[in-house]
Motif scaffolding. Structure first.
Motif, PDB file in Angstrom:
ATOM      1  N   ASN A   1       0.829  -1.205   0.000  1.00 18.39           N
ATOM      2  CA  ASN A   1       0.000   0.000   0.000  1.00 18.39           C
ATOM      3  C   ASN A   1       0.868   1.262   0.000  1.00 18.39           C
ATOM      4  OD1 ASN A   1      -2.709   1.285   0.289  1.00 18.39           O
ATOM      5  ND2 ASN A   1      -1.830   1.998   2.225  1.00 18.39           N
TER       6      ASN A   1
ATOM      7  N   SER B   1     -14.771  -8.842  -5.380  1.00 22.15           N
ATOM      8  CA  SER B   1     -13.314  -8.865  -5.308  1.00 22.15           C
ATOM      9  C   SER B   1     -12.721 -10.162  -5.854  1.00 22.15           C
ATOM     10  CB  SER B   1     -12.867  -8.689  -3.854  1.00 22.15           C
ATOM     11  OG  SER B   1     -13.240  -9.823  -3.077  1.00 22.15           O
TER      12      SER B   1
ATOM     13  N   ASN C   1      -9.535   3.148   4.867  1.00 18.12           N
ATOM     14  CA  ASN C   1      -9.930   3.839   3.640  1.00 18.12           C
ATOM     15  C   ASN C   1      -9.235   5.190   3.507  1.00 18.12           C
ATOM     16  OD1 ASN C   1     -11.631   1.791   2.832  1.00 18.12           O
ATOM     17  ND2 ASN C   1     -13.450   2.694   3.782  1.00 18.12           N
TER      18      ASN C   1
ATOM     19  N   ASN D   1      -4.658   5.019  -4.046  1.00 16.35           N
ATOM     20  CA  ASN D   1      -5.659   5.198  -5.109  1.00 16.35           C
ATOM     21  C   ASN D   1      -5.608   4.077  -6.136  1.00 16.35           C
ATOM     22  OD1 ASN D   1      -6.675   7.619  -4.053  1.00 16.35           O
ATOM     23  ND2 ASN D   1      -5.159   8.857  -5.136  1.00 16.35           N
ATOM     24  N   ASN D   2      -4.509   3.333  -6.158  1.00 12.27           N
ATOM     25  CA  ASN D   2      -4.350   2.249  -7.137  1.00 12.27           C
ATOM     26  C   ASN D   2      -4.932   0.922  -6.658  1.00 12.27           C
ATOM     27  OD1 ASN D   2      -2.862   4.044  -8.738  1.00 12.27           O
ATOM     28  ND2 ASN D   2      -0.940   3.466  -7.754  1.00 12.27           N
ATOM     29  N   LEU D   3      -5.351   0.870  -5.386  1.00  8.87           N
ATOM     30  CA  LEU D   3      -5.770  -0.396  -4.786  1.00  8.87           C
ATOM     31  C   LEU D   3      -7.212  -0.310  -4.293  1.00  8.87           C
ATOM     32  CD1 LEU D   3      -2.572  -1.027  -2.616  1.00  8.87           C
ATOM     33  CD2 LEU D   3      -3.024  -1.862  -4.933  1.00  8.87           C
ATOM     34  N   ILE D   4      -7.811  -1.470  -4.083  1.00  4.99           N
ATOM     35  CA  ILE D   4      -9.115  -1.549  -3.437  1.00  4.99           C
ATOM     36  C   ILE D   4      -9.023  -2.516  -2.266  1.00  4.99           C
ATOM     37  CG2 ILE D   4     -10.507  -0.957  -5.456  1.00  4.99           C
ATOM     38  CD1 ILE D   4     -11.055  -3.983  -5.792  1.00  4.99           C
TER      39      ILE D   4
ATOM     40  N   ASN E   1     -10.408  -5.557  -0.381  1.00  7.88           N
ATOM     41  CA  ASN E   1     -11.255  -6.711  -0.694  1.00  7.88           C
ATOM     42  C   ASN E   1     -11.860  -7.341   0.553  1.00  7.88           C
ATOM     43  OD1 ASN E   1      -9.109  -8.294   0.377  1.00  7.88           O
ATOM     44  ND2 ASN E   1      -8.167  -8.444  -1.653  1.00  7.88           N
TER      45      ASN E   1
ATOM     46  N   LYS F   1      -7.012  -2.029  -8.097  1.00 16.48           N
ATOM     47  CA  LYS F   1      -8.304  -1.491  -8.532  1.00 16.48           C
ATOM     48  C   LYS F   1      -8.509  -1.788 -10.014  1.00 16.48           C
ATOM     49  CE  LYS F   1      -9.383   2.610  -7.074  1.00 16.48           C
ATOM     50  NZ  LYS F   1      -9.400   4.089  -6.920  1.00 16.48           N
ATOM     51  N   ASP F   2      -7.504  -1.491 -10.803  1.00 13.76           N
ATOM     52  CA  ASP F   2      -7.531  -1.771 -12.241  1.00 13.76           C
ATOM     53  C   ASP F   2      -6.512  -2.868 -12.519  1.00 13.76           C
ATOM     54  OD1 ASP F   2      -7.552  -1.866 -14.982  1.00 13.76           O
ATOM     55  OD2 ASP F   2      -7.030   0.249 -15.291  1.00 13.76           O
ATOM     56  N   LYS F   3      -6.997  -4.048 -12.855  1.00 17.08           N
ATOM     57  CA  LYS F   3      -6.116  -5.202 -13.051  1.00 17.08           C
ATOM     58  C   LYS F   3      -5.659  -5.347 -14.504  1.00 17.08           C
ATOM     59  CE  LYS F   3      -8.304  -7.614  -9.174  1.00 17.08           C
ATOM     60  NZ  LYS F   3      -9.160  -6.487  -8.776  1.00 17.08           N
TER      61      LYS F   3
END
Length: 237
Positions: A110, A145, A168, A173-176, A178, A194-196
């Motif tokens: 992160n 997820s 949070n 910003n690149n991760l979510i 799960n 987030k975008d795979k």
């Protein structure tokens, strides 16, 4: 030629990570490599088809613009380890090598993706910080997820041994997230991209699947390991 999993050396219970991969898991197809900041064996990165970033001592606060002093701060940091694992992660992303992050490994991913960590989780230490043994609590897993696709469960029981965390407010910003702790603290328990698109496999969890009780049957250990091994086998240099 055998596939290779590089496991980052930690001063804390390194053998548990190594032993998590049994002879049945590895077979004749996979072998393990210790990636050690003490040896600085960066030349071994190019041999690896997967990386496991392990738990251990807090990341030096300058990496995330954190406070110099905070509760449970270690007597000494290991900036050599921080730098070494930063290079591992950067290599993994440049060469699309699968990554599994555990505990500190999750927090550091992160950070390296532009997020931060809470230097200390405060009152939540009663639920999450190890004392004589790991704490145990439930996590809630997000339906959309990758982790849910791997585990197939909405809720699970995990072990816990950390005093820092991701929320949070500190999430890259690149991760979510799960998964979250089911306690009121709402600490993030797992991360993925987030975008795979055009990304290799990356999963990071806050718990310790490598030393979880009944890890052979708990899907939050066994299924994660199985999926990681699948991704390692698929990796092409």
């Amino acid at each position: 030629m055998k596939k290779k999993i590089g496991i980052s050396y930690t001063e804390t219970n390194f053998q548990n990570y190594w032993n998590w991969f049994t002879n049945a898991d590895l077979g004749d197809e996979i072998e393990l490599i210790k990636l050690s900041f003490e040896k600085n064996n960066l030349e071994d990165l190019q041999e690896c088809d997967g990386f496991l970033l392990t738990g251990g001592i807090d990341v030096e606060p300058s990496y995330y613009d954190g406070p110099k002093n905070y509760p449970y701060k270690p007597a000494q940091f290991l900036p050599e380890r921080d730098h070494f694992e930063k290079l591992i992660y950067e290599y993994s992303q440049a060469h699309k090598v699968p990554v599994l992050g555990i505990c500190r490994g999750m927090q550091y991913i992160n950070i390296l993706e532009g997020g931060k960590v809470l230097a200390d989780i405060g009152g939540a230490n009663e639920i999450h910080k190890k004392q004589t043994m790991d704490k145990v609590h439930h996590v809630k897993i997000g339906h959309n997820s990758m982790l849910y696709a791997i585990i197939g469960l909405e809720k699970g029981l995990v072990n816990s041994a950390h005093h820092q965390g991701v929320t949070n407010n500190t999430l890259s910003n690149n991760l979510i997230a799960n998964s979250y702790s089911l306690t009121s603290d709402q600490l993030i328990e797992g991360l993925e991209f987030k975008d795979k698109t055009d990304k290799s496999f990356m999963l990071a969890v806050q718990w310790h699947p490598e030393r979880m009780k009944e890890k052979e049957v708990n899907p939050l250990s066994q299924k994660i390991k199985e999926r990681f091994i699948e991704e390692v086998k698929k990796h092409k240099k």
